[in-house]
Design a protein around this motif. Structure first.
Motif, short mmCIF file in Angstrom:
data_model
loop_
_atom_site.label_atom_id
_atom_site.label_comp_id
_atom_site.label_asym_id
_atom_site.label_seq_id
_atom_site.Cartn_x
_atom_site.Cartn_y
_atom_site.Cartn_z
N LEU A 43 0.82 -1.20 0.00
CA LEU A 43 0.00 0.00 0.00
C LEU A 43 0.86 1.26 0.00
N CYS B 59 2.06 2.23 -3.45
CA CYS B 59 1.05 2.86 -4.29
C CYS B 59 0.72 4.27 -3.84
N MET B 60 0.55 4.46 -2.54
CA MET B 60 0.07 5.74 -2.02
C MET B 60 1.12 6.85 -2.07
N GLN C 277 3.98 7.09 -4.24
CA GLN C 277 4.86 7.03 -5.40
C GLN C 277 5.58 8.37 -5.60
N GLU D 182 7.66 5.71 0.03
CA GLU D 182 7.12 4.58 -0.72
C GLU D 182 7.85 3.28 -0.42
N VAL E 155 -5.26 10.16 -3.24
CA VAL E 155 -4.94 8.92 -3.93
C VAL E 155 -5.88 7.83 -3.42
N SER E 156 -6.30 6.96 -4.33
CA SER E 156 -7.17 5.85 -3.96
C SER E 156 -6.64 4.58 -4.60
N CYS E 157 -5.93 3.78 -3.81
CA CYS E 157 -5.34 2.52 -4.29
C CYS E 157 -6.24 1.37 -3.86
N GLN E 158 -6.47 0.44 -4.77
CA GLN E 158 -7.33 -0.72 -4.50
C GLN E 158 -6.62 -1.96 -5.01
N ASP E 159 -6.43 -2.94 -4.13
CA ASP E 159 -5.74 -4.15 -4.57
C ASP E 159 -6.04 -5.29 -3.59
N SER F 177 -7.86 4.43 0.42
CA SER F 177 -7.24 3.27 -0.22
C SER F 177 -7.57 2.01 0.56
#
Length: 445
Positions: free
Chosen positions: A174, A177-178, A180, A185, A260-264, A438
């Protein structure tokens, strides 16, 4: 009698000119600080504590993984922390162990994203010898090749262990991604490839030590049974007066508060239980002190163990078995993170949407009376940590690392006292939003 009074007055004036006495108890910190900045810009802070039976040192170096800007060389702040226990010009590793043993000493260290801290506690009778020991490794670290080889092996082993923890793997994924483009990071221990290549980095760590371990980036705290703080300050000044450095521009690290919106989703059949990590990017303390403090208050309100949200997730919906939250005190924008261990029922649930719904529901909005209670709770939680010389210094260092100011703990609690509902509302509207939320899941299949 008159001459004696004049002599005492002259001594007092000289004492005041040599260093500054900072009565910080006016706001939060309950002890006197005796502080001095040396000509090389190293700062010294002495905190006498009545009835203490030990003397503790905490040396703060404002270098952490955030400072690792060279491609292919992450993890070197942490590696250098290891090397700091491997002897210096005038003290071998064995000398260090024996000296600390003689005075019942305990020595440790840790590296964070923003700073590294070295701690020692000992019998007050040995403070001068321990001080000389600490000074020598700060200014004249040996950095022998054989020691470097041994410690790179230890760090590689540590990295292998850290990868086994699901929470670490989720944090790393996470974070990458958030954040970078920013050094947040990567983790403190570093990227896998960089860690595995560390045995080839001997020349680099020598340069890193010279570049990052400088007096202008160092604060030495000493607390405990200290009867004559002026003598301690003078002794430290004598030891460190020869520590010089060549002023050089430090790498520019540009913070970003862009939403930022990271989804995984990660999969691992060996995990003991499924998990989800939900995070929101928030201001760094250095850029927005009040905004960062407001975010910490919001996290306590919404995500503490007995908050309405956690009770609903755990006891009513039965989607989680446990949950924790984290809001690190960082220089640059980082996160509020909510870490949830899921039940079988929670695996298919829309937990992120549910959490966002609670955040947007006016019934759960923080009220003025609740804000005052949370302020007091934060005040007393921190105050309870000031229970021994070593714990006092740990707290001081954590606040001081942000701007290199030993008084930052007081600035923090003064800002907390002034925090208003409007500040809380603005922080929530700006950062606890869908486009800034995220999610990372870890499932067995």
């Amino acid at each position: 009698m008159l001459m004696k009074k004049r002599r005492k007055l002259s001594i007092a004036i000289l004492f005041a000119l040599c260093f500054t006495v900072l009565p910080l108890n006016a706001t939060f910190f309950p002890y006197l600080m005796y502080e001095k900045e040396l000509p090389n810009h190293m700062r010294i802070v002495v905190v006498p504590i009545r009835d203490a039976r030990t003397v503790s040192f905490a040396t703060l170096v404002q270098t952490g993984s955030r400072n690792e800007t060279d491609h292919g060389y992450t993890g070197y702040a942490h590696l250098l922390e290891h090397m700091m226990f491997r002897g210096s010009e005038n003290y071998s590793t064995e000398d260090r162990v024996n000296l600390l043993y003689r005075y019942g000493g305990d020595s440790n260290a840790f590296t964070s994203m923003d700073y590294t801290c070295y701690t020692v506690s000992c019998d007050p009778a040995g403070w001068q010898e321990v001080l000389a020991l600490e000074a020598d490794r700060l200014m004249r670290l040996s950095l022998k090749k054989e020691d470097f080889k041994a410690e790179t092996g230890a760090v590689i082993g540590e990295f292998g262990i850290s990868e086994k923890y699901p929470s670490n793997r989720m944090d790393n994924a996470l974070r990458a991604c958030m954040f970078q483009g920013h050094t947040y990071e990567h983790s403190v221990i570093g990227y896998r490839e960089d860690v595995m290549n560390m045995p080839d980095g001997y020349e680099y760590i020598r340069d890193f030590y010279k570049k990052e371990y400088r007096p202008d980036k160092t604060i030495m705290f000493i607390a405990g049974k200290i009867d004559r703080p002026g003598d301690v300050l003078s002794k430290i000044e004598d030891l460190f007066s020869g520590w010089t450095y060549e002023p050089a521009p430090l790498p520019t690290i540009r913070p970003s508060l862009k939403p930022v919106s990271c989804q995984d989703t990660l999969y691992d059949a060996s995990i003991p239980a499924p998990r989800v990590k939900i995070a929101w990017k928030i201001p760094g303390y250095a850029q927005d002190r009040l905004g960062h403090i407001a975010a910490r208050i919001l996290a306590e309100h919404y995500f503490s163990d007995n908050s309405p949200l956690m009770i609903k997730l755990r006891d009513e919906k039965k989607w989680i078995s446990s949950g924790t939250y984290s809001v690190p005190l960082t220089i640059d924008p980082y996160w509020i993170s909510l870490d949830l261990v899921l039940t079988e029922e929670g695996v298919g649930a829309a937990i992120g949407d549910y959490v966002l719904g609670i955040l947007q529901d006016s019934r759960y909005t923080l009220k003025a009376g609740e804000l005052e209670s949370l302020k007091k709770r934060q005040f007393y939680k921190t105050h309870m940590q000031l229970s021994s010389p070593s714990s006092i210094l740990r707290v001081l260092a954590d606040y001081a690392h942000i701007k290199g100011d030993p008084q930052e703990i007081n600035h923090y609690f003064l800002a907390l006292e002034r925090l208003e509902i409007l500040d809380i509302r603005q922080c929530k509207e700006n950062y606890l939003t869908r486009r800034n939320q995220s999610e990372l899941w870890m499932l067995a299949r």
